[in-house]
Design an enzyme around this catalytic site. Structure first.
Site, PDB file in Angstrom:
ATOM      1  N   GLU A   1       0.835  -1.195   0.000  1.00 24.90           N
ATOM      2  CA  GLU A   1       0.000   0.000   0.000  1.00 24.90           C
ATOM      3  C   GLU A   1       0.874   1.251   0.000  1.00 24.90           C
ATOM      4  OE1 GLU A   1      -3.029   0.151   3.000  1.00 24.90           O
ATOM      5  OE2 GLU A   1      -3.924   1.982   2.161  1.00 24.90           O
TER       6      GLU A   1
ATOM      7  N   ASP B   1      -4.824   3.844  -2.503  1.00 33.50           N
ATOM      8  CA  ASP B   1      -5.827   4.313  -1.547  1.00 33.50           C
ATOM      9  C   ASP B   1      -6.101   5.784  -1.853  1.00 33.50           C
ATOM     10  OD1 ASP B   1      -6.788   5.683   0.819  1.00 33.50           O
ATOM     11  OD2 ASP B   1      -6.242   3.923   2.008  1.00 33.50           O
TER      12      ASP B   1
ATOM     13  N   ARG C   1     -11.823  10.747   5.733  1.00 32.10           N
ATOM     14  CA  ARG C   1     -12.138   9.427   6.291  1.00 32.10           C
ATOM     15  C   ARG C   1     -13.602   9.289   6.712  1.00 32.10           C
ATOM     16  NH1 ARG C   1      -7.646   5.864   5.540  1.00 32.10           N
ATOM     17  NH2 ARG C   1      -5.777   6.627   6.546  1.00 32.10           N
TER      18      ARG C   1
ATOM     19  N   GLU D   1     -12.800   2.083   3.169  1.00 35.28           N
ATOM     20  CA  GLU D   1     -12.070   2.252   4.416  1.00 35.28           C
ATOM     21  C   GLU D   1     -12.459   3.598   5.027  1.00 35.28           C
ATOM     22  OE1 GLU D   1      -7.556   1.330   5.819  1.00 35.28           O
ATOM     23  OE2 GLU D   1      -7.722   2.731   4.167  1.00 35.28           O
TER      24      GLU D   1
HETATM   25 MN    MN Z   1      -5.768   2.282   3.072  1.00 32.67          MN
END
Ligand code: MN
Length: 293
Positions: free
Chosen positions: A147, A180, A212, A241
């Protein structure tokens, strides 16, 4: 077609029996294909228990983790590197035990704010551990995903381009890139171009709002990235996420710098995210999607 997944930390911040039941049952009920299970140390995962939950819920799983500072495989300290390698082997064992085909996360370094850039010796240590892990993973058809995260969380893999170069240096076909949107928003000049650059070497895609919270309530512009996923024929995992201290423990919230809550209803934000991601993928109207209709 990609599968749609959700990070279990939408519901939990540990992996006791009640946590496992809560996350797997909720993800399956909402209609997700896949649940991403965090590998916490030293708690680990009771593989037999979790596997039986997965099988009875009809949902697949993979394992992700972040390495702590004392187990940083990009360290120049041999004992520190070996601690990281041992955790990664345990996490791989758990993924295989859960009938999983994926092990990923922030594993090429620790997840932390580094004060200096990676050293060449540290990079060589990291590559060596990941290569050995990949060879072991290959025996069980597990893909290793690296990631790329923002500069405040790693000093090594911040962009798709850096992750691809690292994969080249590892030289094992089952080591691929995990992107991401939260991190891409900080580091990539063009998110869609980053996806196209990876092509079939992109295996995992975390969909995260810039703060987020609920998808679509922030500043991330999704359509060009979903269009790029379609165009490269992405058939990995698209996983939602998000974090909130309403769910996350103080320790885990601290690691992800979650200092304020954007949401509190786990089931609601997860159901909203699945609708959102499916709609964006469908709206991209790629050839793959048209065939599926
Ligand atoms: Mn992530």
């Amino acid at each position: 077609m990609p599968r749609f997944g959700v990070h279990a930390m939408i519901w939990i911040s540990g992996w006791g029996y009640a946590d496992a039941e809560r996350a797997i049952t909720a993800a399956a009920k909402i209609g997700y294909d896949y649940v991403e299970i965090p590998f916490f140390e030293p708690e680990g995962i009771d593989v037999a228990h979790t596997r039986s939950l997965l099988r009875s819920s009809g949902i697949k799983a993979g394992v992700t983790l972040v390495l702590p500072e004392q187990a940083d495989i990009s360290s120049t300290d041999r004992a520190t590197v070996e601690r990281g390698a041992a955790i990664l082997r345990k996490a791989l064992h758990a993924s295989v035990g859960l009938d999983g085909d994926y092990l990923g996360g922030v594993i090429a370094t620790a997840l932390k704010k580094y004060e200096r850039g990676a050293t060449s010796k540290g990079l060589a240590n990291s590559i060596s551990v990941i290569r050995e892990l990949a060879r072991e993973a290959k025996k069980s058809n597990v893909t290793i995903g690296l990631e790329a995260v923002n500069r405040y969380e790693s000093n090594l893999l911040n962009t798709a381009s850096q992750a691809l170069k690292y994969c080249d240096e590892v030289g094992e076909a089952n080591v691929k890139v995990h992107l991401d949107t939260f991190h891409m928003n900080i580091e990539e000049a063009d998110g869609a171009a980053a996806i196209r650059l990876c092509g079939d070497r992109l295996i995992y895609f975390h969909v995260n709002e810039n703060h987020r919270g609920y998808l679509g309530s922030g500043s991330i512009i999704y359509p060009p990235m979903f269009r790029a996923l379609c165009d490269v024929g992405f058939d990995g995992t698209i996983a939602f996420e998000a974090f909130s201290t309403a769910v996350t423990s103080e320790q885990h919230a601290g690691a992800a710098s979650i200092w304020r809550d954007l949401w509190s209803d786990s089931d609601d934000i997860a159901a909203h995210a699945l609708r959102f991601m499916r709609e964006r993928f469908s709206d991209a109207k790629c050839a793959v999607d048209l065939v599926a209709r």
